[in-house]
Design a protein around this motif. Structure first.
Motif, short mmCIF file in Angstrom:
data_model
loop_
_atom_site.label_atom_id
_atom_site.label_comp_id
_atom_site.label_asym_id
_atom_site.label_seq_id
_atom_site.Cartn_x
_atom_site.Cartn_y
_atom_site.Cartn_z
N THR A 292 0.81 -1.22 0.00
CA THR A 292 0.00 0.00 0.00
C THR A 292 0.84 1.27 0.00
N ARG A 293 2.14 1.16 -0.28
CA ARG A 293 2.96 2.36 -0.37
C ARG A 293 2.46 3.29 -1.47
N THR A 294 2.69 4.58 -1.32
CA THR A 294 2.31 5.52 -2.37
C THR A 294 3.04 5.17 -3.66
N GLN A 295 4.35 4.94 -3.58
CA GLN A 295 5.09 4.36 -4.70
C GLN A 295 4.98 2.85 -4.51
N LEU A 296 3.87 2.30 -5.00
CA LEU A 296 3.53 0.89 -4.79
C LEU A 296 4.68 -0.02 -5.16
N ASN A 297 4.91 -1.04 -4.33
CA ASN A 297 5.82 -2.12 -4.68
C ASN A 297 5.03 -3.42 -4.78
N TYR A 298 5.47 -4.28 -5.68
CA TYR A 298 4.89 -5.61 -5.81
C TYR A 298 6.03 -6.62 -5.81
N MET A 299 5.71 -7.85 -5.43
CA MET A 299 6.76 -8.84 -5.24
C MET A 299 6.21 -10.24 -5.41
N ARG A 300 7.09 -11.14 -5.76
CA ARG A 300 6.73 -12.54 -5.93
C ARG A 300 8.02 -13.36 -5.95
N LEU A 301 7.88 -14.67 -5.85
CA LEU A 301 9.00 -15.58 -6.03
C LEU A 301 9.02 -16.10 -7.46
#
Length: 464
Positions: A292-301
């Motif tokens: 939910t960061r303003t500069q959204l981060n996404y992540m996965r393996l």
């Protein structure tokens, strides 16, 4: 003295991890000379590939030609995080924002799209490392917990199998000191290897009889009444119908760019995690994750247990295709710092790959359609980074509009209207520069940045 981000990026390959494979297919021959087709598809990313496959499945006798300016998957389709879901409008919350009256219908269309997505993969034996692990949206502060709660309530209201996690429950799934809660959507979503998916769709299209030409950039379109003539570097195609699947590159008509802005998203992948590092983060259920960061981060393996960590939008004036700066460590330093803030237990790990790619940003943040040359050409694009599975839906509706079919979905607002106008350069670059500064500092510094982002939201860009 080198900081931790500089050290982690010291030996990085600035090329998409997904495409860095010895089994990548050799490019098809470029188009040389003149040819005719019943349907021409411009662009060999996910939308173009899905359009080619669905056109042949609907009418095997249809002569379909697909041209790609580079190689299949060497545009946005070979660069994303590779998280798939039932949403066809950039998430349930975004669908509620832009088309609240059609939300139930869009939800049904999204589930139907995912069923078709899976069916094609199974029928054609596409090994795309598809894992049905679900997806999580995580709150990175206590202030963001109500956002997650709101998402949970919305998903429950529309019948999704979701679980609301508190801070301890979230960290039991993925251990970060930042995470204060999460919603875990457990079914019909997961992760996929995007390049292997694109290459599998390529193989399926060819098997169905699609004539594919790579390394064949479109140079222009001439309208000759009942026929469009699309000129490439070394040839031309005459066709009565043309599907423009050029997404962020917005090629096919100069007006397309008045609704589409090309922004750049940046992604890192770590070296493969060892047993100790895997134990330190948990993540045994391997969900795709957004925060939910303003500069959204996404992540996965990844399949070989690297962490892919993406985010941090950027913009270059006049939208160059491959900015030299993005093949240097400089644009990835802040993203690397965000990674280590998220996972301090992994300090010292190195990043094997870093890359940047274009995203077609619109005021809807979702696929839309534009009609040109008296309806003989349709542009489909604008996924704003959420197109891995939604692109199949975009291709299907775009083909229906191109054929003049009167379907319930072609009469819906998303298909019958366009996003709002976006100012041209230099105003676009000026606004983007201010917005990127606001995004970078909104969480830590506040001040003028949050009102600016709120104003962007009122103009149609929900960036905060």
């Amino acid at each position: 003295m080198q900081n931790r981000a500089d050290k982690a990026l010291a030996d990085t390959t600035f090329f998409p991890f997904w495409l860095d494979r010895p089994d990548a297919p050799a490019p098809a021959a470029p188009l040389i000379g003149a040819t005719k087709a019943d349907l021409l598809i411009v662009g060999g990313g996910f939308t173009g590939l899905w359009a080619a496959i669905q056109a042949k499945e609907t009418d095997p006798s249809c002569d379909v030609v697909l041209i790609e300016s580079d190689r299949i998957a060497h545009g946005a389709s070979g660069r994303p995080g590779g998280i798939v879901s039932t949403s066809v409008m950039h998430g349930l919350g975004n669908a509620q924002r832009i088309f609240p009256k059609d939300l139930d219908a869009l939800e049904a269309l999204g589930h139907d799209n995912m069923a078709g997505f899976t069916r094609t993969i199974d029928q054609h034996g596409i090994d795309a490392n598809l894992e049905w692990t679900g997806e999580m949206t995580v709150a990175v502060s206590k202030d963001a917990v109500p956002i997650v709660q709101e998402e949970y309530d919305l998903h429950r209201e529309h019948g999704h199998d979701v679980e609301l996690l508190d801070a301890a429950g979230t960290r039991a799934q993925l251990n970060s000191p930042l995470f204060e809660g999460a919603i875990w959507s457990r079914k019909n979503s997961g992760i996929v290897h995007p390049a292997r998916l694109a290459w599998g769709l390529r193989r399926a299209a060819i098997a169905l009889g699609v004539r594919l030409h790579e390394l064949s950039p479109m140079l222009g379109i001439d309208d000759q009444g009942n026929t469009l003539v699309v000129r490439t570097r070394d040839g031309e195609v005459r066709a009565p119908r043309v599907m423009l699947c050029t997404n962020a590159f917005a090629e096919g008509h100069k007006r397309i760019k008045t609704r589409v802005a090309m922004v750049r998203d940046r992604i890192l992948t770590t070296e493969p995690l060892n047993a100790e590092q895997k134990a330190a983060i948990g993540w045994i259920n391997r969900q795709g994750v957004y925060d939910t960061r303003t500069q959204l981060n996404y992540m996965r393996l990844t399949p070989d247990d690297r962490i892919l960590f993406g985010g941090r939008l950027g913009y270059f004036a006049n939208s160059p295709r491959d900015p030299r700066l993005d093949r240097t460590p400089a644009p990835y330093g802040r993203l690397a710092e965000a990674f280590f803030t998220t996972f301090p237990q992994l300090e010292g790990i190195r990043f094997s790959h870093a890359w940047s790619g274009p995203i077609a940003l619109t005021t809807r943040m979702a696929v839309h359609f534009q009609s040109y040359y008296g309806g003989k050409a349709i542009y489909a694009g604008g996924y704003s980074g959420f197109g891995v599975s939604a692109s199949r839906f975009g291709a299907r509706v775009g083909l229906a509009k191109l054929a003049g079919l009167d379907l319930p979905e072609t009469r819906m607002e998303f298909a019958a209207t366009e996003p709002n106008w976006i100012p041209p350069e230099p105003f676009r670059a000026i606004g983007a520069k201010i917005t990127m500064v606001a995004l970078d500092g909104a969480d830590a510094k506040g001040g003028w940045r949050k009102p600016w982002l709120a104003m962007c939201g009122k103009l149609g860009f929900p960036l905060s």
